[in-house]
Scaffold this motif. Structure first.
Motif, PDB file in Angstrom:
ATOM      1  N   THR A 283       0.851  -1.189   0.000  1.00  0.00           N
ATOM      2  CA  THR A 283       0.000   0.000   0.000  1.00  0.00           C
ATOM      3  C   THR A 283       0.882   1.232   0.000  1.00  0.00           C
ATOM      4  OG1 THR A 283      -1.716  -1.162   1.244  1.00  0.00           O
ATOM      5  CG2 THR A 283      -1.830   1.247   1.215  1.00  0.00           C
TER       6      THR A 283
ATOM      7  N   ASP B   2       0.937   5.385   0.083  1.00  0.00           N
ATOM      8  CA  ASP B   2       0.243   6.658   0.275  1.00  0.00           C
ATOM      9  C   ASP B   2       0.776   7.637  -0.757  1.00  0.00           C
ATOM     10  OD1 ASP B   2      -0.725   9.143   1.136  1.00  0.00           O
ATOM     11  OD2 ASP B   2      -0.647   8.568   3.252  1.00  0.00           O
TER      12      ASP B   2
ATOM     13  N   ARG C 118      -2.931   9.411   4.349  1.00  0.00           N
ATOM     14  CA  ARG C 118      -3.926   8.342   4.434  1.00  0.00           C
ATOM     15  C   ARG C 118      -5.265   8.732   3.792  1.00  0.00           C
ATOM     16  NH1 ARG C 118      -4.041   6.087  10.472  1.00  0.00           N
ATOM     17  NH2 ARG C 118      -4.598   8.254  10.875  1.00  0.00           N
TER      18      ARG C 118
ATOM     19  N   ALA D 187      -4.528   6.172  -1.986  1.00  0.00           N
ATOM     20  CA  ALA D 187      -3.590   5.062  -2.076  1.00  0.00           C
ATOM     21  C   ALA D 187      -3.418   4.583  -3.507  1.00  0.00           C
ATOM     22  CB  ALA D 187      -4.046   3.886  -1.213  1.00  0.00           C
TER      23      ALA D 187
ATOM     24  N   TYR E 274      -1.340   0.985  -5.257  1.00  0.00           N
ATOM     25  CA  TYR E 274      -0.872  -0.320  -4.815  1.00  0.00           C
ATOM     26  C   TYR E 274       0.198  -0.852  -5.764  1.00  0.00           C
ATOM     27  CZ  TYR E 274      -4.837  -0.078  -1.711  1.00  0.00           C
ATOM     28  OH  TYR E 274      -5.713   0.343  -0.748  1.00  0.00           O
TER      29      TYR E 274
ATOM     30  N   TYR F 238      -9.179  -3.584  -1.314  1.00  0.00           N
ATOM     31  CA  TYR F 238      -8.123  -2.575  -1.299  1.00  0.00           C
ATOM     32  C   TYR F 238      -8.692  -1.304  -1.914  1.00  0.00           C
ATOM     33  CZ  TYR F 238      -4.709  -6.097   0.083  1.00  0.00           C
ATOM     34  OH  TYR F 238      -4.015  -7.066   0.780  1.00  0.00           O
TER      35      TYR F 238
ATOM     36  N   THR G 224      -8.925   2.798  -2.810  1.00  0.00           N
ATOM     37  CA  THR G 224      -8.043   3.940  -3.052  1.00  0.00           C
ATOM     38  C   THR G 224      -8.104   4.901  -1.868  1.00  0.00           C
ATOM     39  OG1 THR G 224      -8.310   3.736  -5.428  1.00  0.00           O
ATOM     40  CG2 THR G 224      -7.524   5.849  -4.620  1.00  0.00           C
TER      41      THR G 224
ATOM     42  N   GLY H 105      -6.778   2.230   1.753  1.00  0.00           N
ATOM     43  CA  GLY H 105      -6.124   1.050   2.285  1.00  0.00           C
ATOM     44  C   GLY H 105      -6.992  -0.200   2.279  1.00  0.00           C
ATOM     45  N   ARG H 106      -6.447  -1.244   2.893  1.00  0.00           N
ATOM     46  CA  ARG H 106      -7.096  -2.551   2.927  1.00  0.00           C
ATOM     47  C   ARG H 106      -8.150  -2.587   4.029  1.00  0.00           C
ATOM     48  NH1 ARG H 106      -7.011  -7.400   5.693  1.00  0.00           N
ATOM     49  NH2 ARG H 106      -7.009  -9.318   4.440  1.00  0.00           N
TER      50      ARG H 106
END
Length: 310
Positions: free
Chosen positions: A8, A10, A17, A20, A22, A220, A222, A225-226
């Motif tokens: 992940t 940033d 945060r 995101a 990946y 996941y 954008t 995060g997960r």
């Protein structure tokens, strides 16, 4: 080591945060999913180095859609990735080859100075490096399949990406927003995200249901995060989409519809956040969600007006 080789990143867009991208690593090869803006490119390249890969080791840049917080840096990033190809939805791919309409649309919203500050100059991607992903298209990352499916609702040019290895979706904006500041003991807090141009609630409901048909273990997002506990989050999204439509219809035709809808959405999300046990006070919750409430109100209004013209 990241779980299932999924890093992940940033992108640094707007605030920490918030946005995101990946990096998926398999057998020494890499694929980026989304890329943030031009200003994010150094961060992505640094993440690549930290993962032990060189730019020449990246085979793919897969875009969920071409809103600029997801894809604005694609052209610049591709210049650094000599062996990569860009994968995009059929409706999105032409805008990567010729971003003039993206520039015009965003400049109309932000003005030239703000557009330049947030996004810089959008760089075209050579057509021969762009792969058009029809529904069901499979990207082969060193033998690891990443399957792209058509997921309208947030935008008509949106796709989500299924990773069978992790039993997870890379969801772009179709599976909503979930900011870590709003997590509680119950887990993640989530809300849908409409776009000011192409929000379609029925299509979004169908896209969420289609993704859930794969029995995913995680999403996941954008933004950001997960997240796990996906069955609960999907139910939350379905409920909220219906509620947002009802609020928009209730505000339609009244004086200062936009202000009324912003107020109604603010009250609704705040009530949900408090019921969820979010650790922030009311003012802080609304501060985190302020931009998204404004965009959701705009998206709902465009949807109302479009339905009236049909």
């Amino acid at each position: 080591m990241p779980e299932h080789g999924i890093h992940t990143i940033d992108t640094g867009y707007v605030r920490p945060r918030f946005d995101a991208a990946y990096l998926v690593v398999e057998q020494g090869r890499g694929a980026f999913v989304d890329c943030g803006t031009n200003h994010s490119v150094p961060v992505l390249l640094a993440a690549l180095e930290q993962a032990g890969l060189a730019p020449a080791d990246v085979d793919w840049l897969v875009l969920t859609h071409v809103h600029l917080d997801h894809a604005g840096g694609a052209g610049v990033l591709m210049r650094h990735l000599p062996n990569a190809r860009l994968v995009a939805h059929p409706r999105a791919a032409p805008h990567m080859v010729d971003p003039a309409r993206l520039v015009a649309g965003a400049t109309a919203v932000y003005g030239e100075a703000e557009f330049a500050r947030h996004y810089g100059e959008l760089v075209p991607v050579p057509a021969e490096r762009v792969v058009v992903a029809e529904d069901g298209h499979v990207v082969d990352l060193a033998g690891r399949p990443l399957r792209c499916i058509d997921t309208p609702g947030h935008a008509r040019h949106h796709q989500c990406v299924w990773d069978a290895r992790s039993r997870s979706w890379f969801t772009g904006d179709t599976f909503g927003l979930s900011y870590r500041e709003l997590d509680s003991e119950r887990g993640a807090f989530i809300l849908p995200t409409s776009s000011p141009v192409q929000f379609e609630p029925e299509a979004m409901q169908a896209s969420i249901a289609r993704m859930m048909g794969a029995s995913p273990q995680a999403m996941y997002l954008t933004h950001f995060g997960r997240v796990g506990d996906v069955a609960r989050l999907a139910a939350d999204l379905h409920e909220q989409i219906d509620a947002m439509v009802s609020l928009a219809q209730a505000c339609d035709g009244g004086p200062d519809r936009h202000r009324a809808l912003v107020a109604a959405l603010s009250e609704y999300y705040l009530e949900r956040a408090q019921a969820h046990g979010c650790p922030l006070d009311a003012a802080a919750v609304l501060g985190v969600l302020e931009m998204d409430i404004e965009l959701n109100a705009q998206g709902l209004e465009v949807w109302l007006d479009r339905a009236r013209r049909v």
